[in-house]
Write a protein that holds these residues in place. Structure first.
Motif, PDB file in Angstrom:
ATOM      1  N   GLN A  56       0.837  -1.194   0.000  1.00 35.44           N
ATOM      2  CA  GLN A  56       0.000   0.000   0.000  1.00 35.44           C
ATOM      3  C   GLN A  56       0.876   1.249   0.000  1.00 35.44           C
ATOM      4  O   GLN A  56       2.006   1.222   0.486  1.00 35.44           O
ATOM      5  CB  GLN A  56      -0.894   0.025   1.251  1.00 35.44           C
ATOM      6  CG  GLN A  56      -1.754  -1.213   1.433  1.00 35.44           C
ATOM      7  CD  GLN A  56      -2.554  -1.156   2.715  1.00 35.44           C
ATOM      8  OE1 GLN A  56      -3.285  -0.208   2.960  1.00 35.44           O
ATOM      9  NE2 GLN A  56      -2.418  -2.174   3.549  1.00 35.44           N
ATOM     10  N   GLY A  58       2.236   4.767   1.203  1.00 37.98           N
ATOM     11  CA  GLY A  58       2.381   5.392   2.506  1.00 37.98           C
ATOM     12  C   GLY A  58       3.570   6.323   2.516  1.00 37.98           C
ATOM     13  O   GLY A  58       4.161   6.619   1.475  1.00 37.98           O
ATOM     14  N   ILE A  80       0.695   4.286   7.033  1.00 38.35           N
ATOM     15  CA  ILE A  80      -0.290   3.956   6.007  1.00 38.35           C
ATOM     16  C   ILE A  80      -1.665   4.096   6.632  1.00 38.35           C
ATOM     17  O   ILE A  80      -1.946   3.485   7.675  1.00 38.35           O
ATOM     18  CB  ILE A  80      -0.085   2.527   5.473  1.00 38.35           C
ATOM     19  CG1 ILE A  80       1.271   2.419   4.766  1.00 38.35           C
ATOM     20  CG2 ILE A  80      -1.211   2.138   4.519  1.00 38.35           C
ATOM     21  CD1 ILE A  80       1.632   1.021   4.345  1.00 38.35           C
ATOM     22  N   GLN A  81      -2.496   4.914   6.035  1.00 38.70           N
ATOM     23  CA  GLN A  81      -3.858   5.146   6.518  1.00 38.70           C
ATOM     24  C   GLN A  81      -3.862   5.485   8.009  1.00 38.70           C
ATOM     25  O   GLN A  81      -4.607   4.903   8.805  1.00 38.70           O
ATOM     26  CB  GLN A  81      -4.736   3.925   6.227  1.00 38.70           C
ATOM     27  CG  GLN A  81      -4.893   3.643   4.741  1.00 38.70           C
ATOM     28  CD  GLN A  81      -5.750   2.425   4.448  1.00 38.70           C
ATOM     29  OE1 GLN A  81      -6.175   1.713   5.354  1.00 38.70           O
ATOM     30  NE2 GLN A  81      -6.009   2.177   3.178  1.00 38.70           N
ATOM     31  N   ASP A  82      -2.995   6.421   8.377  1.00 38.29           N
ATOM     32  CA  ASP A  82      -2.912   6.951   9.749  1.00 38.29           C
ATOM     33  C   ASP A  82      -2.469   5.923  10.786  1.00 38.29           C
ATOM     34  O   ASP A  82      -2.667   6.124  11.991  1.00 38.29           O
ATOM     35  CB  ASP A  82      -4.252   7.562  10.180  1.00 38.29           C
ATOM     36  CG  ASP A  82      -4.560   8.846   9.428  1.00 38.29           C
ATOM     37  OD1 ASP A  82      -3.606   9.563   9.076  1.00 38.29           O
ATOM     38  OD2 ASP A  82      -5.746   9.133   9.187  1.00 38.29           O
ATOM     39  N   CYS A  83      -1.873   4.828  10.351  1.00 38.47           N
ATOM     40  CA  CYS A  83      -1.313   3.842  11.283  1.00 38.47           C
ATOM     41  C   CYS A  83       0.204   3.863  11.155  1.00 38.47           C
ATOM     42  O   CYS A  83       0.737   3.777  10.037  1.00 38.47           O
ATOM     43  CB  CYS A  83      -1.847   2.442  10.991  1.00 38.47           C
ATOM     44  SG  CYS A  83      -1.156   1.159  12.075  1.00 38.47           S
ATOM     45  N   TYR A 118      -0.610  10.544  15.490  1.00 39.18           N
ATOM     46  CA  TYR A 118      -1.056   9.179  15.197  1.00 39.18           C
ATOM     47  C   TYR A 118      -1.525   8.491  16.476  1.00 39.18           C
ATOM     48  O   TYR A 118      -0.929   8.650  17.542  1.00 39.18           O
ATOM     49  CB  TYR A 118       0.066   8.379  14.539  1.00 39.18           C
ATOM     50  CG  TYR A 118       0.521   8.990  13.229  1.00 39.18           C
ATOM     51  CD1 TYR A 118      -0.346   9.080  12.148  1.00 39.18           C
ATOM     52  CD2 TYR A 118       1.807   9.514  13.098  1.00 39.18           C
ATOM     53  CE1 TYR A 118       0.058   9.668  10.956  1.00 39.18           C
ATOM     54  CE2 TYR A 118       2.221  10.101  11.910  1.00 39.18           C
ATOM     55  CZ  TYR A 118       1.344  10.177  10.842  1.00 39.18           C
ATOM     56  OH  TYR A 118       1.741  10.763   9.676  1.00 39.18           O
ATOM     57  N   GLU A 263      -4.344  -7.632   5.501  1.00 38.66           N
ATOM     58  CA  GLU A 263      -4.012  -6.343   4.913  1.00 38.66           C
ATOM     59  C   GLU A 263      -3.670  -6.414   3.430  1.00 38.66           C
ATOM     60  O   GLU A 263      -3.346  -5.401   2.819  1.00 38.66           O
ATOM     61  CB  GLU A 263      -2.862  -5.705   5.695  1.00 38.66           C
ATOM     62  CG  GLU A 263      -3.206  -5.506   7.167  1.00 38.66           C
ATOM     63  CD  GLU A 263      -2.382  -4.426   7.820  1.00 38.66           C
ATOM     64  OE1 GLU A 263      -1.776  -3.614   7.098  1.00 38.66           O
ATOM     65  OE2 GLU A 263      -2.352  -4.390   9.058  1.00 38.66           O
TER      66      GLU A 263
END
Length: 355
Positions: A56, A58, A80-83, A118, A263
């Protein structure tokens, strides 16, 4: 023709992505018009950041933080996606003195993430060799430890300080932690202490093993006094860090196999593939990774090819075509030679299967 390449790493010689590149060239020589998809894997021990960013999009952060020996080291994380994804192996994977290790640096990485806003963290414990029972981590996150004279212990705290701890105060932990969620990737179900612990399975001498094991047992008793109940049966990975995250921060524990299937679209890709190429290589005798074992269980009417090197065992059953392309692989094996063997091996097997 749908062809899926999902290969593990070959020790520290070829990463999953590098091995995939060689295999792809071999596949193209036989099926130039095939629909090929590569899914680089992460095995729970190394290469989380590389693996997750291949799945993905990021961003990367690089910080200087203390390693297990409290020496400053460059640390790469990914978001990635706020993680925030954290791979502990580069930080804690090798130590100069196991009797003086500290998880302080991991606390710094988490604080950096909190400061950036985060609140979701995925932490791979990997090949961590840190044995401080989490006191370095907790100190950095705001916990306070006291000695026999009830003086506040100043750090960074490490495993050599455990024997001086008489009580602790966890009320000062950073408030933002209560707003955060944690996932911990762990493929090792070690006991916290005793014969089935990570320390017992290590290559340390018996004196060092006994010292560290006693320290962890003693610290666990101090945690109990502070109202923290650790998981003694399978929370011992990374010297108890797995249990700290599980018990104190309500972390979800999952294996690298579970993470990959969650994932990525690997499950769907396996169902759609006509040919599946997977495998990996190890220097010492070992089974395939957890994700490779899960893939073997799905072998059916498609053509499954397992490429190995070194002393990795063949998968069970007759549904998988197995080839060890480099049985004599060592830590000194040239990566180009190994890559060419993978390329030629898959080319040969696919040519035979096509006839």
């Amino acid at each position: 023709m749908n062809i899926l390449v999902a290969i593990d790493r070959f020790e520290d010689i070829l990463t999953s992505g590098e091995a995939s590149s060689y295999i792809e060239e071999g596949v193209r020589a036989v099926y130039p018009d095939g629909n090929m998809i590569s899914v680089p894997l992460f095995d729970g021990q190394k290469h989380l950041i590389e693996g997750i960013l291949s799945w993905q999009q990021g961003i990367k952060y690089q910080w200087q933080v203390p390693d297990a020996d409290l020496r400053q080291r460059d640390m790469t994380t990914a978001v990635i996606q706020d993680c925030l994804y954290i791979d502990c192996t580069p930080l804690f994977g090798a130590t100069a003195n196991p009797l003086k290790t500290s998880s302080y640096g991991l606390g710094q990485v988490i604080l950096n993430g909190l400061d950036l806003g985060y609140r979701s963290f995925t932490i791979a414990l990997g090949e961590s060799e840190v044995y401080d029972g989490g006191i370095g981590l907790l100190e950095k996150l705001g916990a306070v430890f006291f000695d026999r004279e009830d003086n506040r212990m100043t750090g960074p705290l490490s495993s050599e300080h455990i024997k001086y701890v008489r009580r602790m105060d966890l009320s000062g932990l950073d408030d933002r932690l209560s707003e955060s969620t944690f996932k911990v990737i762990s493929d090792r179900d070690y006991y916290l202490f005793g014969n089935d612990s990570q320390i017992a399975a290590s290559l340390l001498d018996d004196t060092a093993k006994m010292t560290i094991d006693n320290n962890i047992w003693y610290l666990n008793e101090q945690y109990k006094k502070a109202g923290l109940t650790l998981n003694p049966k399978n929370g011992g990975h990374a010297g108890g860090l797995r249990s700290i995250f599980e018990s104190l921060f309500d972390a979800r524990i999952l294996s690298s196999k579970d993470m990959i299937f969650e994932e990525t679209s690997l499950k769907e890709l396996l169902e759609e593939a006509d040919i599946v190429v997977y495998g990996g290589g190890t220097i010492s005798p070992s089974d395939s990774s957890l994700v490779a074992q899960a893939m073997t269980q799905r072998a059916g009417t498609q053509l499954y090819i397992y490429l190995a090197a070194g002393q990795q065992f063949a998968p069970p059953g007759e549904a998988v075509h197995f080839l060890n392309v480099y049985p004599d692989m060592t830590t000194d094996t040239d990566k180009l030679k190994l890559g060419i063997q993978l390329q030629n091996g898959i080319k040969t097997l696919l040519t035979l299967a096509k006839q």
